[in-house]
Structure formats: C-alpha cells, structure tokens
Design a protein around this motif. Sequence first.
Motif, PDB file in Angstrom:
ATOM      1  N   PRO A 124       0.826  -1.218   0.000  1.00 59.85           N
ATOM      2  CA  PRO A 124       0.000   0.000   0.000  1.00 59.85           C
ATOM      3  C   PRO A 124       0.855   1.261   0.000  1.00 59.85           C
ATOM      4  CG  PRO A 124      -0.879  -1.604   1.546  1.00 59.85           C
ATOM      5  CD  PRO A 124       0.439  -2.152   1.075  1.00 59.85           C
ATOM      6  N   ILE A 127       1.716   3.005   3.267  1.00 64.26           N
ATOM      7  CA  ILE A 127       2.718   2.313   4.092  1.00 64.26           C
ATOM      8  C   ILE A 127       4.115   2.539   3.535  1.00 64.26           C
ATOM      9  CG2 ILE A 127       3.534   0.029   4.798  1.00 64.26           C
ATOM     10  CD1 ILE A 127       0.645  -0.827   5.101  1.00 64.26           C
ATOM     11  N   LYS A 346      -8.526   5.601   5.593  1.00 64.33           N
ATOM     12  CA  LYS A 346      -8.607   4.170   5.896  1.00 64.33           C
ATOM     13  C   LYS A 346      -7.237   3.556   6.147  1.00 64.33           C
ATOM     14  CE  LYS A 346     -12.875   3.436   3.250  1.00 64.33           C
ATOM     15  NZ  LYS A 346     -13.491   2.723   2.096  1.00 64.33           N
ATOM     16  N   GLN A 347      -6.206   4.134   5.522  1.00 69.21           N
ATOM     17  CA  GLN A 347      -4.855   3.599   5.670  1.00 69.21           C
ATOM     18  C   GLN A 347      -4.013   4.404   6.667  1.00 69.21           C
ATOM     19  OE1 GLN A 347      -3.574   0.917   4.482  1.00 69.21           O
ATOM     20  NE2 GLN A 347      -5.000   0.282   2.896  1.00 69.21           N
ATOM     21  N   PRO A 350      -2.368   2.196   9.778  1.00 67.79           N
ATOM     22  CA  PRO A 350      -1.202   1.401   9.354  1.00 67.79           C
ATOM     23  C   PRO A 350      -0.008   2.274   8.975  1.00 67.79           C
ATOM     24  CG  PRO A 350      -3.197   0.552   8.337  1.00 67.79           C
ATOM     25  CD  PRO A 350      -3.568   1.828   9.008  1.00 67.79           C
ATOM     26  N   THR A 354       3.699   2.343  10.765  1.00 66.88           N
ATOM     27  CA  THR A 354       4.932   2.211   9.998  1.00 66.88           C
ATOM     28  C   THR A 354       5.884   3.353  10.288  1.00 66.88           C
ATOM     29  OG1 THR A 354       3.714   1.127   8.210  1.00 66.88           O
ATOM     30  CG2 THR A 354       5.886   2.003   7.671  1.00 66.88           C
ATOM     31  N   GLY A 377       3.369  -1.933   9.836  1.00 68.52           N
ATOM     32  CA  GLY A 377       2.327  -1.353   8.997  1.00 68.52           C
ATOM     33  C   GLY A 377       1.499  -2.404   8.275  1.00 68.52           C
ATOM     34  N   LEU A 378       2.178  -3.435   7.747  1.00 62.46           N
ATOM     35  CA  LEU A 378       1.460  -4.489   7.025  1.00 62.46           C
ATOM     36  C   LEU A 378       0.573  -5.306   7.961  1.00 62.46           C
ATOM     37  CD1 LEU A 378       4.254  -5.734   4.582  1.00 62.46           C
ATOM     38  CD2 LEU A 378       2.212  -4.393   4.014  1.00 62.46           C
ATOM     39  N   HIS A 381      -2.384  -3.210   8.715  1.00 63.02           N
ATOM     40  CA  HIS A 381      -3.184  -3.125   7.481  1.00 63.02           C
ATOM     41  C   HIS A 381      -4.032  -4.376   7.292  1.00 63.02           C
ATOM     42  CE1 HIS A 381      -4.237  -2.680   3.256  1.00 63.02           C
ATOM     43  NE2 HIS A 381      -3.683  -3.852   3.016  1.00 63.02           N
ATOM     44  N   TYR A 384      -6.799  -4.790  10.070  1.00 66.15           N
ATOM     45  CA  TYR A 384      -7.969  -3.942   9.876  1.00 66.15           C
ATOM     46  C   TYR A 384      -8.731  -4.312   8.615  1.00 66.15           C
ATOM     47  CZ  TYR A 384      -7.365  -0.784  13.792  1.00 66.15           C
ATOM     48  OH  TYR A 384      -7.309  -0.258  15.057  1.00 66.15           O
ATOM     49  N   THR A 385      -8.019  -4.773   7.595  1.00 66.10           N
ATOM     50  CA  THR A 385      -8.695  -5.224   6.379  1.00 66.10           C
ATOM     51  C   THR A 385      -9.569  -6.431   6.677  1.00 66.10           C
ATOM     52  OG1 THR A 385      -6.876  -4.424   4.993  1.00 66.10           O
ATOM     53  CG2 THR A 385      -8.367  -6.034   4.013  1.00 66.10           C
TER      54      THR A 385
END
Length: 399
Positions: A124, A127, A346-347, A350, A354, A377-378, A381, A384-385
């Motif tokens: 992403p 990130i 939304k990101q 994350p 990071t 961060g991943l 991510h 939450y996804t």
Amino acid sequence: MRSFFSDISGQSIGIGIVTAVVGYTSSVAVVINGLHAVGASSGQITSGLAILCAAMGLCGIGLSLATRMPVSTAWSTPGMALLSTLPTPTGGYSAAVGAFVVTGVLIMIAGLWSPLGRLITRIPRPIAGAMLAGILFKLCLAPVTALGEVPKFAVPVILTWLVVGRFYRLWAAPAALVVALAAMAFDGQGNAQQLALPTLVFVRPSFDWQTLVSIALPLFIVTMASQNIPGLAVLNTYGYHAQTRPAFLSTGGLSAVTALLGSPTINLAAITAALCAGPDAHPQPERRYTAAVVAGLFYVLIFPLLAAIATSLVTASSPILIEAAAGLALVGAFGTSMLGALQDEKQRLPALATFLVTASGFSLYGIGAAFWGLCAGLVVHFLYTAANMSTTKVKKSAT
C-alpha cells in the motif's frame, strides 16, 4: 551518434548540465554520510562515490541513446538516507557491500520476473510512503539540532535554503550545501585535496542475513517505490513509455557489479528526470534525450574527479552541519511522503504505525527499524482489512 549530433542543441546542453549539477550537489552529502555510517573509510567512500557517478552517467547515456528517450539515472537518495540511520553492520563495510550486491540482483529479478515488481507495487502506497518518511525524519531534524549546537553556521545555511528556495527551488539545496562547506572552511575544518583521479578500492563482499534484512531488503523497496516507479511515472507524464525490463536489468546489473568498488545502488531518476523530459530540454519531444546524454557525460567526465575533495570536506567536517545540509535537501521528499502516507483515512493507522516504528530507530535481532516499520504497517493493514471484511459480511448476512 550521427543522429545524436544532429539532434543536440544549446538548449539541451544547458538543461543537461543543470540536471547533473543539481542532482549531484543537492544530495552528495547524503551519499557520503550514508557510506560513512555503514563503516566505509575515506578511501572507500572516494572510490564508491567516483564509480557511482561513472555508473550513473554510463547507464543514463546508454539507455537514452538506445531508447531515444530522456532516461535519467541517479543514486537512491532515500536509500542513502536509510544507511545514515543504521548502525555499522556487524560484518563492517564488506557486509554493507554484500547488501548492495543483493539489492542490485533483486532489481534485476524485478526486471526479469514481473511478479516481484508487482509485489512491490502492491505494498500500500501509504505504508511505503510512511516507511520513507520514517527513514527521512531523523535527517530532517538535523537543521533544528544544528541551530542549537552551531547556530552561527546553521542560521546562514537555513536562511540560504529558504531565500534561494523562494525563487529557485531546485537550487535551494545546492546553495545551502555551498554555504555549509564555506562555513566549514571558515572554521578551519576539512582538509583541502587537489583535483586528482580517485583510487578505486576493491571491497570483498560478505553476506549475513541480518545485514541483508536490515539493508538489502529496505534499500530495494525504497529504491523501487520512491525512485524507479516514480521515475517511470515522470517519463509517462511527458509521453515516454519506457520498458521496465531494460531499465531494471541495466541499473540492477551495473549496481551489483560496481558495488564491488564500494558503489551503492543506482536507479531511474525521479526528480531530475522531469528536467530532461520537459519542454525546457527541447521543444521537440523526440530530441530531448540529448539532455539526458549530456547529463550523463557530466557525471562520467567531471564528478569522479571531485570525489576525493567532496569526501574529505564532508567526512572531516562537523557532522551536524553536513547532516543539516543533507536534511534540508530531504525536506521536500519528507513532506511528499507524509502527505501520501496520511491522505487516505482508511490507511492512516497502518501508515502511522509504519512511520513511528521506522522513525524510532528500533532494532531487534540486529535488524534495523525500516524492516520492522514495514512489518508493523502491514500487520495493522491486514488486521484492519480482515476486520472490515468480517464486519461487512455480518451486515450483509443480517440484511
């Protein structure tokens, strides 16, 4: 070459020279600082910087002539900033050189095996931007730190950067570096060197997993995400559709070979690429490649001669003042990275995870913060996804 001489113009020569001078002076302090941080001696830094300039120039010339596109190549300024934040590897500079070799090989694989390139692009963007911002954060604080430690020198450097940047943004960082070097000379720091051919020093690479995870992997990701992919995007913006395979194979392969002489990674230019690809280089797009060739010639013929002088001035001078000049050169990149990291709500979490882990300097098992920041961060991510997907499924089942 016959068509090259018929295509070249005074306008493209001027822009080519400006591209080379701006590209070199704006971040050479970052390169020297990064190599010094991972254990390179003055002789190794001089060798690495000289062969790095030659490799950038030759690669840019070759790609531009072969494709008739203004393909500019550069060193990875964010990658060199990454090195500045790391402790000296356990295996010394030879381990760092081993990581440079592996980074070059990974870039070649990205050119040959498209799934690897797609995997990098699937990280992403918030990130990737947050990781880069975390890497640059410490260096961008250096001008403020310098104000407290050496205010009589830091103030002129920062004022120069602000005033020149107000009118000529591209020249702000070079002007600040010139003032910083003048301040060091006035203070009696640094040893003047005569203009001479640098001595190339072979460095036998060593490989250990900690250094490869701390340097090679983050350097590869940063180089692809902040240099190669934006570099291709800049060319596309001006109507040039460069193929990734020859670009990645040539930059990655040359990086892997020249690493044995202490040179870090080369890649497609992102910022200076716009100078050669834009209308200032030539009104006719099919003739703008000549500006990139001229810039490459400058890198090959002029800047290797300055390697010893640049290395002696930077390594023998006040570290905080050089870091301040380097930090000023990276402020724009830091701002762009933070904007990209936080723009998507939304990101945002994350990306913040990071950034905070990367900027903290956290190290575990000898592995640096950039890797752990990417992992943090991943993890956030995907967590939450998955949570959002579960919530969506529950709402759908309820309806």
